[in-house]
Design an enzyme around this catalytic site. Sequence first.
Site, mmCIF file in Angstrom:
data_model
loop_
_atom_site.group_PDB
_atom_site.id
_atom_site.type_symbol
_atom_site.label_atom_id
_atom_site.label_comp_id
_atom_site.label_asym_id
_atom_site.label_seq_id
_atom_site.Cartn_x
_atom_site.Cartn_y
_atom_site.Cartn_z
ATOM 1 N N SER A 83 0.845 -1.207 0.000
ATOM 2 C CA SER A 83 0.000 0.000 0.000
ATOM 3 C C SER A 83 0.874 1.249 0.000
ATOM 4 O O SER A 83 1.628 1.464 -0.950
ATOM 5 C CB SER A 83 -0.943 -0.053 1.200
ATOM 6 N N THR A 84 0.843 2.030 1.091
ATOM 7 C CA THR A 84 1.631 3.272 1.143
ATOM 8 C C THR A 84 3.100 2.996 0.849
ATOM 9 O O THR A 84 3.701 2.107 1.468
ATOM 10 C CB THR A 84 1.536 3.891 2.551
ATOM 11 N N HIS A 138 -2.941 -1.044 -3.083
ATOM 12 C CA HIS A 138 -4.105 -0.196 -2.842
ATOM 13 C C HIS A 138 -3.965 1.088 -3.644
ATOM 14 O O HIS A 138 -3.133 1.937 -3.316
ATOM 15 C CB HIS A 138 -4.198 0.186 -1.360
ATOM 16 N N MET A 198 0.027 1.100 5.116
ATOM 17 C CA MET A 198 -0.687 1.476 6.324
ATOM 18 C C MET A 198 -1.818 0.474 6.567
ATOM 19 O O MET A 198 -2.365 -0.076 5.630
ATOM 20 C CB MET A 198 -1.283 2.859 6.097
ATOM 21 N N ASP A 229 -4.286 -4.764 6.222
ATOM 22 C CA ASP A 229 -4.740 -5.642 5.150
ATOM 23 C C ASP A 229 -3.592 -6.595 4.794
ATOM 24 O O ASP A 229 -2.461 -6.160 4.617
ATOM 25 C CB ASP A 229 -5.139 -4.786 3.936
#
Lengths: 390, 114
Positions: free
Chosen positions: A189-190, A216, A309, A312
């Site tokens: 993600s991030t 994401h 972050m 998940d």
Amino acid sequence: MRKIRVLVVDDAVVVRKIVTDILAEDPGIEVVGVAANGRIALAKIGQLAPDIVTMDVEMPEMDGITALTELRKTHPKLPVIMFSTLTERGAAATLDALSHGANDYVTKPANVGSVAAGMDRVRTELLPKIKSLCPGLGLVDRASAPRDATREKRPASSTPFLAPPAQAPIKLCKPNTPQRIDALVIGVSTGGPNALAAMIPGLPSSLPVPVLIVQHMPPMFTRLLAERLSATCSIGVSEAQNGDKLSPGHAWIAPGNFHMEVARSGTDVRIVTHQGPQENSCRPAVDVLFRSAAAVYGPHVLAVVLTGMGQDGYVGCQTVFGAGGQCLAQDEQTSVVWGMPGFVARGGVAEAVLPLEEVAGEIVRRVQRFRPLPSLALSHHLAPKRALAV
Amino acid sequence: MRMIVGKILTEIGFEIVEAGDGQEALTVLSQNWPIDLAMVDWNMPELNGFEFVKAVRAESAYDEMKLMMVTTESEIEQVAQALEAGANEYAMKPFTKEVILEKLSLIGIEAVQS
């Protein structure tokens, strides 16, 4: 408690106002200044010493990417969150900004219709990102905070698994009996676009397994990310389409706003994309992919959770591990945010926690195991030697 | 050839990585380091066995790795060049597991399991 000091940079008055008002609602955050373009922002950063900057991309006089590039020369570590538009140009600019050192991005509030919707977006998207990029700051002191019984009540857990405590030490699992790996699944993600750009080129075109990636990101971003990775990696990278047939040496990125699963169809394994409910407030969700991979490939799955972050991927890793597969997590040092990989590392499901630069090599080692010929039982008290056959 | 070499080496306890030609072998080598032994066919596309040996021996990071040439009788003179260039041993086709084990012990590699 020390508040998080934020500088808001945007040429639109309405955006500056929305962002400032929402951030002011949070007792842990203080907007210390605003700037209408990149040049003013650079001057104010020097004066105000903010902890974090939110930065628009398109601004008069000096745009966000130029300002970011300048800023990185003097402040290599200052977190910067870009505001991006959900257009192809906005997506491309955001990916450029990320590769120039932006830490994360949020969708611009002006783009979601009403002011109320824009405010809501800032509350749900921007606030958590600011907090996760400023660890240790802006936290309400538990001892002095008024007790609120309703807030303390835990929501009913939707999974039978317990989450590891947030500050628990790394706890590796006792590895399953190693099995041949037939699929590589990655959740990120991030910080993901840069992590993937650094890691995926380390996978050789002869990689004997398919690669499935959940990053994401909104639609458009995922397609552009796939195109950019494909240009710099030895394996092919594409945005997944429903029905794509898996083959070794190729990577598929889940399309924004769709979950990606795998399903057996005759002798093939194919990709299924769908718009089922969000999981962990995400679609695509890492857990959805990992669960389907464990169902289709059983113990022959290697799951890797990179910077991001939230959590998940943690439950998905428990499923992969429970099915006899293998999980790896990126380490804290090299992660932009050690949320997702941190959960996996502390939760006792990872076999190893690795710096980003070692991840591709470890993947290659693991997928080459038991290949191309079935291995005979090796003596356990001596490490096997390694040979290259040409 | 790779199949036979791979099968024998697996039986005697090696983990195997493979490459289809000399150029790919250099890539595979860098991505899978450390590697104890390379079994190198003389006749490879892209980069032949001799060129491969020269390329590997020019890189000091790979000094520890043993290089064994795999050859036929008709290539034996050329293999002498490879030995001069830094290959450690050669094995002549066709060969058996026993031959490989003996050659390995000559260059100081003890097989995990024989």
